[in-house]
Write a protein that holds these residues in place. Structure first.
Motif, PDB file in Angstrom:
ATOM      1  N   PHE A 136      32.297 -47.615  84.262  1.00 27.29           N
ATOM      2  CA  PHE A 136      33.050 -48.489  83.231  1.00 27.29           C
ATOM      3  C   PHE A 136      31.938 -48.758  82.115  1.00 27.29           C
ATOM      4  CE2 PHE A 136      35.735 -48.820  86.423  1.00 27.29           C
ATOM      5  CZ  PHE A 136      37.124 -49.057  85.861  1.00 27.29           C
ATOM      6  N   VAL A 137      32.367 -48.721  81.028  1.00 25.14           N
ATOM      7  CA  VAL A 137      31.669 -49.082  79.746  1.00 25.14           C
ATOM      8  C   VAL A 137      32.132 -49.789  78.880  1.00 25.14           C
ATOM      9  CG1 VAL A 137      30.376 -46.806  79.878  1.00 25.14           C
ATOM     10  CG2 VAL A 137      32.287 -47.035  78.483  1.00 25.14           C
ATOM     11  N   PRO A 138      31.317 -50.700  77.779  1.00 24.11           N
ATOM     12  CA  PRO A 138      32.133 -51.712  77.038  1.00 24.11           C
ATOM     13  C   PRO A 138      33.030 -50.951  76.148  1.00 24.11           C
ATOM     14  CG  PRO A 138      29.766 -51.992  77.339  1.00 24.11           C
ATOM     15  CD  PRO A 138      29.861 -51.036  78.009  1.00 24.11           C
ATOM     16  N   CYS A 139      33.992 -51.616  75.619  1.00 26.71           N
ATOM     17  CA  CYS A 139      34.934 -51.023  74.700  1.00 26.71           C
ATOM     18  C   CYS A 139      35.567 -52.312  73.803  1.00 26.71           C
ATOM     19  CB  CYS A 139      36.102 -50.409  75.418  1.00 26.71           C
ATOM     20  SG  CYS A 139      37.111 -51.489  76.369  1.00 26.71           S
ATOM     21  N   PRO A 140      36.485 -51.861  72.942  1.00 24.60           N
ATOM     22  CA  PRO A 140      36.852 -53.032  72.080  1.00 24.60           C
ATOM     23  C   PRO A 140      38.081 -53.784  72.927  1.00 24.60           C
ATOM     24  CG  PRO A 140      37.001 -51.075  70.776  1.00 24.60           C
ATOM     25  CD  PRO A 140      36.305 -50.664  72.309  1.00 24.60           C
ATOM     26  N   PRO A 141      38.423 -54.901  72.445  1.00 23.36           N
ATOM     27  CA  PRO A 141      39.579 -55.492  72.867  1.00 23.36           C
ATOM     28  C   PRO A 141      40.875 -54.615  72.832  1.00 23.36           C
ATOM     29  CG  PRO A 141      38.367 -57.169  71.478  1.00 23.36           C
ATOM     30  CD  PRO A 141      37.834 -55.508  71.288  1.00 23.36           C
ATOM     31  N   PHE A 142      41.613 -54.738  73.871  1.00 20.96           N
ATOM     32  CA  PHE A 142      42.839 -53.883  73.865  1.00 20.96           C
ATOM     33  C   PHE A 142      44.064 -54.750  74.081  1.00 20.96           C
ATOM     34  CE2 PHE A 142      41.114 -54.178  77.968  1.00 20.96           C
ATOM     35  CZ  PHE A 142      42.187 -54.447  78.775  1.00 20.96           C
ATOM     36  N   GLY A 143      45.170 -54.360  73.854  1.00 22.33           N
ATOM     37  CA  GLY A 143      46.321 -54.871  74.011  1.00 22.33           C
ATOM     38  C   GLY A 143      46.470 -56.339  73.227  1.00 22.33           C
ATOM     39  N   ASP A 144      46.824 -57.284  73.809  1.00 19.23           N
ATOM     40  CA  ASP A 144      46.896 -58.712  73.115  1.00 19.23           C
ATOM     41  C   ASP A 144      45.786 -59.433  73.303  1.00 19.23           C
ATOM     42  OD1 ASP A 144      49.338 -58.162  72.194  1.00 19.23           O
ATOM     43  OD2 ASP A 144      50.469 -59.159  73.811  1.00 19.23           O
ATOM     44  N   TYR A 145      44.701 -59.022  73.966  1.00 21.34           N
ATOM     45  CA  TYR A 145      43.424 -59.769  74.381  1.00 21.34           C
ATOM     46  C   TYR A 145      42.684 -60.317  72.806  1.00 21.34           C
ATOM     47  CZ  TYR A 145      43.681 -58.756  79.249  1.00 21.34           C
ATOM     48  OH  TYR A 145      44.211 -58.400  80.526  1.00 21.34           O
ATOM     49  N   VAL A 146      42.032 -61.202  73.029  1.00 24.04           N
ATOM     50  CA  VAL A 146      41.129 -61.346  71.761  1.00 24.04           C
ATOM     51  C   VAL A 146      39.801 -61.637  72.400  1.00 24.04           C
ATOM     52  CG1 VAL A 146      40.684 -63.467  70.218  1.00 24.04           C
ATOM     53  CG2 VAL A 146      43.154 -62.911  70.815  1.00 24.04           C
ATOM     54  N   ALA A 147      38.707 -61.008  71.698  1.00 20.05           N
ATOM     55  CA  ALA A 147      37.307 -61.089  72.111  1.00 20.05           C
ATOM     56  C   ALA A 147      36.774 -62.737  71.746  1.00 20.05           C
ATOM     57  CB  ALA A 147      36.479 -60.045  71.362  1.00 20.05           C
ATOM     58  N   THR A 148      36.125 -63.249  72.800  1.00 24.90           N
ATOM     59  CA  THR A 148      35.487 -64.330  72.632  1.00 24.90           C
ATOM     60  C   THR A 148      33.982 -64.116  73.134  1.00 24.90           C
ATOM     61  OG1 THR A 148      35.947 -65.269  74.819  1.00 24.90           O
ATOM     62  CG2 THR A 148      37.677 -65.805  72.868  1.00 24.90           C
ATOM     63  N   ASP A 149      33.033 -65.430  73.027  1.00 25.65           N
ATOM     64  CA  ASP A 149      31.905 -65.109  73.786  1.00 25.65           C
ATOM     65  C   ASP A 149      31.841 -65.228  75.370  1.00 25.65           C
ATOM     66  OD1 ASP A 149      30.684 -65.262  71.192  1.00 25.65           O
ATOM     67  OD2 ASP A 149      30.161 -67.245  71.500  1.00 25.65           O
ATOM     68  N   PHE A 150      33.403 -65.401  75.866  1.00 25.66           N
ATOM     69  CA  PHE A 150      33.376 -65.747  77.194  1.00 25.66           C
ATOM     70  C   PHE A 150      34.052 -64.466  77.899  1.00 25.66           C
ATOM     71  CE2 PHE A 150      33.118 -69.862  75.247  1.00 25.66           C
ATOM     72  CZ  PHE A 150      32.172 -70.356  75.922  1.00 25.66           C
ATOM     73  N   ASN A 151      34.226 -63.224  77.364  1.00 29.03           N
ATOM     74  CA  ASN A 151      34.879 -62.215  77.942  1.00 29.03           C
ATOM     75  C   ASN A 151      34.422 -60.889  77.390  1.00 29.03           C
ATOM     76  OD1 ASN A 151      36.241 -61.980  75.524  1.00 29.03           O
ATOM     77  ND2 ASN A 151      38.298 -62.201  76.129  1.00 29.03           N
ATOM     78  N   ARG A 152      34.366 -60.184  78.428  1.00 32.36           N
ATOM     79  CA  ARG A 152      34.005 -58.623  78.126  1.00 32.36           C
ATOM     80  C   ARG A 152      35.191 -57.588  78.240  1.00 32.36           C
ATOM     81  NH1 ARG A 152      28.071 -57.979  81.374  1.00 32.36           N
ATOM     82  NH2 ARG A 152      27.215 -59.331  80.141  1.00 32.36           N
ATOM     83  N   PHE A 153      34.865 -56.284  77.528  1.00 35.93           N
ATOM     84  CA  PHE A 153      36.129 -55.472  77.769  1.00 35.93           C
ATOM     85  C   PHE A 153      35.430 -53.939  78.112  1.00 35.93           C
ATOM     86  CE2 PHE A 153      37.626 -58.724  74.840  1.00 35.93           C
ATOM     87  CZ  PHE A 153      38.683 -58.952  75.201  1.00 35.93           C
ATOM     88  N   LEU A 154      36.043 -53.390  78.930  1.00 38.10           N
ATOM     89  CA  LEU A 154      35.353 -52.331  79.511  1.00 38.10           C
ATOM     90  C   LEU A 154      36.537 -51.114  79.927  1.00 38.10           C
ATOM     91  CD1 LEU A 154      33.401 -53.882  82.605  1.00 38.10           C
ATOM     92  CD2 LEU A 154      32.471 -53.285  80.180  1.00 38.10           C
ATOM     93  N   SER A 155      35.988 -49.835  79.773  1.00 36.20           N
ATOM     94  CA  SER A 155      37.126 -48.833  79.959  1.00 36.20           C
ATOM     95  C   SER A 155      36.169 -47.615  80.749  1.00 36.20           C
ATOM     96  CB  SER A 155      37.257 -48.488  78.597  1.00 36.20           C
ATOM     97  OG  SER A 155      36.509 -47.573  77.923  1.00 36.20           O
ATOM     98  N   ARG A 156      37.220 -47.003  81.349  1.00 29.55           N
ATOM     99  CA  ARG A 156      36.738 -45.512  81.881  1.00 29.55           C
ATOM    100  C   ARG A 156      37.584 -44.482  82.073  1.00 29.55           C
ATOM    101  NH1 ARG A 156      35.476 -44.493  88.519  1.00 29.55           N
ATOM    102  NH2 ARG A 156      36.065 -42.251  88.118  1.00 29.55           N
ATOM    103  N   PRO A 157      37.150 -43.344  81.530  1.00 27.70           N
ATOM    104  CA  PRO A 157      38.225 -42.275  81.508  1.00 27.70           C
ATOM    105  C   PRO A 157      38.607 -41.939  83.039  1.00 27.70           C
ATOM    106  CG  PRO A 157      36.013 -41.445  80.579  1.00 27.70           C
ATOM    107  CD  PRO A 157      35.922 -42.990  80.837  1.00 27.70           C
ATOM    108  N   LEU A 158      39.428 -41.289  83.333  1.00 28.25           N
ATOM    109  CA  LEU A 158      39.881 -40.828  84.558  1.00 28.25           C
ATOM    110  C   LEU A 158      39.956 -39.093  84.628  1.00 28.25           C
ATOM    111  CD1 LEU A 158      42.572 -43.167  86.061  1.00 28.25           C
ATOM    112  CD2 LEU A 158      39.993 -43.036  86.359  1.00 28.25           C
TER     113      LEU A 158
END
Length: 151
Positions: A129-151
């Motif tokens: 998994f690597v960092p990615c932009p927020p997705f869906g209805d999520y909002v980026a803050t200093d308290f979260n991270r977004f990750l993705s991985r292709p299958l």
């Protein structure tokens, strides 16, 4: 250890999810907590999984089916007494296999920041998994991270 589909009807699962939500709220500001409760995990677009050692619940995790071939990992949690036994890896492996079988081509997740989340960050990094932009209805803050991985 056996990872099974389901388990939301088990009292041990309710207790584990209650502790999970309490920890999330204790570790992050309220507007940065996206963990689902028992009723949220019972949604039709979510597959829920539990890991067991006999009658002892070791942990849980979920897969939400999103649009466009994406899936989202939700509610990964290992019981504190079972940490260090590979529970999270077993659940993640099950989620990945389930996602592939369902034709999902990319997994996404949102997780917290800070020391409480360090083990989760290491697990996801080890699994590609690597960092990615927020997705869906999520909002980026200093308290979260977004990750993705292709299958």
């Amino acid at each position: 250890m056996i990872v099974r589909d389901g388990g939301l009807d088990q009292p041990a699962t309710a207790a584990l999810l209650k502790a999970h939500l309490a920890d999330m709220h204790a570790s992050s500001p309220p507007d940065s907590v996206y963990a689902l409760d028992l009723s949220g995990l019972a949604a039709p677009d979510i597959a829920f999984f539990t890991a067991w050692d006999g009658d002892t619940l070791l942990g849980c995790g979920a897969l939400r089916t999103l649009s466009g071939g994406d899936g989202e990992i939700k509610s990964m949690r290992t019981d504190p007494a079972a940490r260090g036994r590979g529970v999270a890896q077993a659940i993640l492996d099950h989620i990945i296999a389930t996602a592939r079988a369902a034709g999902i081509t990319r997994l996404l997740l949102e997780t917290g920041t800070g020391p409480m989340f360090d083990a989760a960050h290491r697990l996801y990094a080890r699994n590609g998994f690597v960092p990615c932009p927020p997705f869906g209805d999520y909002v980026a803050t200093d308290f979260n991270r977004f990750l993705s991985r292709p299958l």
